[in-house]
Scaffold this motif. Structure first.
Motif, short mmCIF file in Angstrom:
data_model
loop_
_atom_site.label_atom_id
_atom_site.label_comp_id
_atom_site.label_asym_id
_atom_site.label_seq_id
_atom_site.Cartn_x
_atom_site.Cartn_y
_atom_site.Cartn_z
N GLY A 1 -6.18 -0.10 -7.23
CA GLY A 1 -5.66 -1.27 -6.52
C GLY A 1 -4.48 -0.97 -5.62
N LEU A 2 -4.30 0.32 -5.27
CA LEU A 2 -3.04 0.67 -4.60
C LEU A 2 -2.95 0.14 -3.17
CD1 LEU A 2 -2.72 4.23 -6.07
CD2 LEU A 2 -1.21 2.31 -6.50
N MET B 1 7.21 -0.47 -2.10
CA MET B 1 6.17 -0.28 -1.09
C MET B 1 6.09 1.18 -0.65
SD MET B 1 5.35 -2.36 2.38
CE MET B 1 4.21 -1.67 3.58
N THR C 1 5.99 2.48 7.35
CA THR C 1 6.63 2.01 6.12
C THR C 1 7.99 2.68 5.95
OG1 THR C 1 4.44 1.80 5.17
CG2 THR C 1 6.27 1.70 3.65
N VAL D 1 -2.53 -2.76 9.74
CA VAL D 1 -3.13 -3.06 8.43
C VAL D 1 -4.42 -3.85 8.63
CG1 VAL D 1 -2.86 -4.42 6.33
CG2 VAL D 1 -1.05 -2.88 7.03
N LEU E 1 0.59 4.20 9.24
CA LEU E 1 1.14 3.13 8.40
C LEU E 1 2.20 3.67 7.44
CD1 LEU E 1 -1.95 0.94 7.57
CD2 LEU E 1 0.15 0.22 8.68
N HIS F 1 -1.08 5.46 -2.82
CA HIS F 1 -2.36 5.10 -2.22
C HIS F 1 -2.90 6.27 -1.40
CE1 HIS F 1 -5.39 2.87 -0.03
NE2 HIS F 1 -4.74 2.94 1.10
N VAL G 1 -6.36 8.33 -2.03
CA VAL G 1 -7.37 8.57 -1.01
C VAL G 1 -7.64 10.07 -0.88
CG1 VAL G 1 -7.84 8.41 1.45
CG2 VAL G 1 -6.89 6.45 0.24
N TYR H 1 -11.18 10.36 2.76
CA TYR H 1 -10.89 10.38 4.19
C TYR H 1 -12.02 11.00 4.99
CZ TYR H 1 -9.65 15.10 2.80
OH TYR H 1 -9.70 16.35 2.27
N HIS I 1 -6.93 -1.43 9.67
CA HIS I 1 -7.19 -0.54 8.54
C HIS I 1 -8.17 -1.20 7.56
CE1 HIS I 1 -5.99 2.74 5.87
NE2 HIS I 1 -5.72 1.88 4.90
N VAL J 1 -1.96 7.25 7.99
CA VAL J 1 -0.78 8.10 8.16
C VAL J 1 0.27 7.36 9.00
CG1 VAL J 1 0.08 10.26 9.13
CG2 VAL J 1 -2.09 10.22 7.92
N VAL K 1 2.56 2.95 -1.25
CA VAL K 1 1.80 3.46 -0.11
C VAL K 1 1.57 4.97 -0.27
CG1 VAL K 1 1.88 3.88 2.38
CG2 VAL K 1 2.52 1.66 1.48
N LEU L 1 -16.31 0.74 0.78
CA LEU L 1 -15.42 1.66 0.09
C LEU L 1 -16.19 2.94 -0.21
CD1 LEU L 1 -12.46 1.17 -0.80
CD2 LEU L 1 -13.35 1.26 -3.12
C1 HEM Z 1 0.88 -0.26 4.75
C2 HEM Z 1 0.19 0.57 4.08
C3 HEM Z 1 -1.27 0.48 3.66
C4 HEM Z 1 -2.01 -0.62 3.30
C5 HEM Z 1 -1.55 -2.06 3.21
C6 HEM Z 1 -3.35 -0.14 2.99
C7 HEM Z 1 -4.39 -0.93 2.55
C8 HEM Z 1 -5.63 -0.47 2.14
C9 HEM Z 1 -6.61 -1.23 1.39
C10 HEM Z 1 -6.47 -2.69 0.95
C11 HEM Z 1 -7.68 -0.40 1.17
C12 HEM Z 1 -8.94 -0.76 0.35
C13 HEM Z 1 -9.09 0.14 -0.87
C14 HEM Z 1 -7.91 0.25 -1.78
O1 HEM Z 1 -7.34 -0.80 -2.18
O2 HEM Z 1 -7.53 1.39 -2.11
C15 HEM Z 1 -7.40 0.86 1.81
C16 HEM Z 1 -8.27 1.96 1.86
C17 HEM Z 1 -8.00 3.16 2.53
N1 HEM Z 1 -6.75 3.59 2.94
FE1 HEM Z 1 -5.11 2.40 3.07
N2 HEM Z 1 -3.41 1.22 3.21
C18 HEM Z 1 -2.15 1.64 3.60
C19 HEM Z 1 -1.77 2.94 3.87
C20 HEM Z 1 -2.63 4.04 3.90
C21 HEM Z 1 -2.24 5.41 4.03
C22 HEM Z 1 -0.79 5.90 4.10
C23 HEM Z 1 -3.40 6.17 4.05
C24 HEM Z 1 -3.56 7.67 4.21
C25 HEM Z 1 -2.83 8.44 4.91
C26 HEM Z 1 -4.51 5.27 3.94
C27 HEM Z 1 -5.84 5.63 3.98
C28 HEM Z 1 -6.90 4.84 3.51
C29 HEM Z 1 -8.30 5.22 3.53
C30 HEM Z 1 -8.89 6.51 4.11
C31 HEM Z 1 -9.00 4.16 2.90
C32 HEM Z 1 -10.50 4.09 2.62
C33 HEM Z 1 -10.65 4.57 1.20
C34 HEM Z 1 -12.04 4.48 0.65
O3 HEM Z 1 -12.95 4.04 1.35
O4 HEM Z 1 -12.16 4.89 -0.52
N3 HEM Z 1 -4.02 3.99 3.82
N4 HEM Z 1 -6.13 0.80 2.37
#
Ligand code: HEM
Ligand code: FES
Lengths: 160, 419
Positions: B64-65, B122, B157, B228, B153, B129, B133, B139, B231, B151, B126, B240
């Motif tokens: 849930g990250l 946060m 942050t 976001v 994001l 999270h 990933v 990725y 994203h 990245v 992040v 997912l």
């Molecule tokens: C403000 C910061 C961020 C927010 C609000 C956010 C939000 C989300 C959410 C809601 C998901 C859906 C799955 C989950 O809950 O894990 C997700 C997936 C993902 N995030 Fe983020 N994220 C952030 C930062 C990042 C960062 C720093 C990275 C990597 C450098 C990243 C890479 C990914 C990738 C590649 C997915 C797809 C994962 C999958 O399909 O398994 N995100 N993100």
């Protein structure tokens, strides 16, 4: 105009309209780029409401001989070397800008532990450069004047 | 017999129903068709898919990250908005307004604590999270670019945290920003100009505070909201990672237009996929309403409760008012930069520019260098041992440096034992 043959059925070329169009778009692009550049320049202030980098600090006799006087507002150390003369060294660490403190013979920085000798030369630590020396002079009203924009060598002495 | 006329009560109900219908259109969904329709007919819910794989709902996969990051950002926006009503972005006034929030304004101290602790949380969440990933190899194709957005994001942050750090205008703030902006000045060629632009002058002063305020309250949050949205939208489009596939994807034909990865007959109104290119097992999927929304609600409530508890128990620090003439000893950056500060204590260029620059570059390039999809969608897949080992090693070094900087460094950045 063009002398090339036109086959029947060819759509008539309209070079004038197209070129006009390109010229127009080009002009708009240049104007937009100009606006963007202007906006960037807008971010650089022209007037700085900052303390002057050239300031008087008082009469020479206000500074006792021996250990330097620290002027926190100006972030400098003022030395009175007696007959040798006066000099001023910055207290701003050349590493990342913390105030150095008088410690031992020289100076030490509380942030990442840089040490300087009594002339402000780096002895230890991450500081990349010596503490700068600022030019001193005496105003007509017998005040010491520091100019932070004029860096001098560590053999500088002001005799009064 | 008289024709039975509706009672007042019935008429009010019909009228009320008509108004709700005009607002909600679908109403409270009763059928699967409505459950799908409600998700796609709302601009806000539409960021979710109509149906998600059961796998995506497993807390053990995502922890849930990403969701928690988004919730924290929401809390930060709301508490920040409240703080803005009292905060004045001018040096001595800024400090005074923090004192007011702390001692005069009813519940001001709780809101300030909430904002501060959510900000710290946060950054951590992040980062976790991103680790999730990485360790699940999520990725990989087709999610390369979403990683890059991630990245950015992550950097945003950190920047949000950093710009917010100056706002209380206390000693902690002033010297952390002094050290931070001087690091920027070490950047090759344009370093000094960047510093001048950031500070709006040569020294940290009113202009700097105003600039940081605008970045912190407007520019950066806007950028985060946009990215976001993008994203999460992409997560919705790609699904997912790690969901069960029943079919190998049909290769894209002719390049006429990109094959959709998820095409349901009538937008998921039926139970069976009609033309799914990257087919998923329909029996593996459930409707986002209520399964996903319910979980999101639960996590949101849990996060809010946890933050309130922390904010009631722990006070956000506020030191004495900023004094440019007196450097506290030691002067420390916020904890998440202490690893960098530790490096910087050895060499400003290496720690402040070279190492962070290379790390960001490596993170951005990663999904384009580490190709192939082996081991994607599972935690610590053995096929990804090399990648995971390298990443984990870097993380461990970063954590150790941060711990050293936080607990083992005392006056003059000398070594101290924390016990
Ligand atoms: C403000 C910061 C961020 C927010 C609000 C956010 C939000 C989300 C959410 C809601 C998901 C859906 C799955 C989950 O809950 O894990 C997700 C997936 C993902 N995030 Fe983020 N994220 C952030 C930062 C990042 C960062 C720093 C990275 C990597 C450098 C990243 C890479 C990914 C990738 C590649 C997915 C797809 C994962 C999958 O399909 O398994 N995100 N993100
Ligand atoms: S600022 Fe003086 S050692 Fe880093």
């Amino acid at each position: 105009m063009s002398t090339e043959m036109r086959k029947p059925g060819d759509a008539p070329r309209e070079p004038a309209r197209r070129e006009f169009f390109f010229a127009g778009v080009g002009a708009l692009a240049v104007a937009t780029a100009g606006f963007v550049a202007a906006t960037f320049r807008f971010l650089l202030p022209n007037v700085l409401y900052e303390p002057s980098r050239r300031f008087t600090i008082g009469r020479p006799e206000d500074f006792p001989q021996g250990p330097p006087t620290f002027l926190p507002d100006h972030r400098i150390f003022v030395f009175n070397g007696g007959t040798e003369g006066f000099y001023a060294i910055s207290s701003v660490c050349t590493h990342l800008g913390c105030n150095v403190k008088k410690g031992g013979p020289g100076f030490t920085c509380p942030c990442h532990g840089s040490q300087y000798d009594e002339n402000g030369r780096v002895v230890r630590g991450p500081a990349p450069a010596s503490l700068p020396w600022f030019e001193l002079s005496v105003t007509p009203r017998a005040q010491l004047l520091v100019d932070q924009d004029r860096i001098v060598k560590p053999d500088f002495r002001l005799k009064v | 017999m008289m024709e039975s006329r509706p009672t007042i009560r019935q008429r009010i109900r019909t009228e009320f129903g008509r108004v709700t219908k005009s607002v909600m259109r679908i109403g409270w969904p009763q059928t699967d068709k409505d459950r799908a329709a409600v998700m796609i007919s709302s601009i806000f819910l539409h960021i979710h898919p109509a149906r998600v794989s059961k796998h995506a709902l497993k807390p053990s996969y995502t922890l849930g990250l990403g969701l928690i990051s988004a919730i924290l950002f929401g809390i930060l926006t709301l508490t920040g908005l409240a703080l803005m009503l009292y905060y004045v972005p001018y040096p001595a006034e800024a400090y005074r307004s923090m004192k007011d929030l702390q001692f005069v304004v009813t519940f001001g101290v709780i809101l300030r604590n909430m904002h501060r602790w959510s900000a710290h949380a946060m950054v951590a969440v992040v980062f976790f999270h991103m680790c999730r990933v990485f360790w699940t190899g999520s990725y990989k194709t087709p999610r390369e670019f979403n990683w890059v957005i991630g990245v950015v994001l992550f950097l945003l942050t950190l920047l949000l945290s950093f710009t917010g750090y100056l706002l209380p205008w206390d000693q902690l703030a002033f010297w952390a920003i002094t050290v931070g902006t001087n690091i920027a000045a070490y950047a090759p060629v344009v370093g000094d100009q960047i510093k001048f632009l950031l500070l709006g002058g040569h020294v940290i002063g009113p202009t700097t505070l105003l600039r940081f305020y605008v970045m912190h309250c407007v520019l950066l949050p806007l950028a985060v909201v946009m990215l976001v949205s993008l994203h999460i939208w992409r997560v919705r489009k790609d699904g997912l990672s790690g969901a069960i596939r029943v079919d190998t994807p049909v290769a894209e034909k002719g390049g006429a237009f990109p094959a959709s990865t998820k095409t349901y007959g009538l937008m998921a109104l039926t139970r069976r996929p009609s033309a799914s290119v990257d087919a998923r097992d329909p029996n593996d999927e459930v409707f986002a309403w209520p399964h996903l929304l319910y979980r999101e609600l639960l996590v949101t409530v849990a996060v809010i409760v946890a933050l309130h508890t922390v904010s009631l128990l722990f006070m956000a620090p506020l030191e004495s008012i900023a004094d440019p003439t007196r450097t506290p000893n030691p002067a420390k950056a916020p904890w998440y930069f202490l690893g960098l500060q530790e490096l910087v204590s050895h060499s400003a260029f290496i720690g402040g520019v070279l190492v962070p620059g290379l790390i960001v570059l490596a993170l951005v390039a990663l999904p384009y260098l580490d190709r192939g999809t082996q081991g994607s969608g599972r935690w610590f897949a053995p096929e990804r041992r090399v990648a995971n080992t390298i990443y984990t090693a870097v993380v461990i070094v970063a954590v150790i440096l941060t711990i050293i900087g936080t607990f083992f460094r005392g006056p003059n950045w000398g070594w101290v034992w924390p016990w």
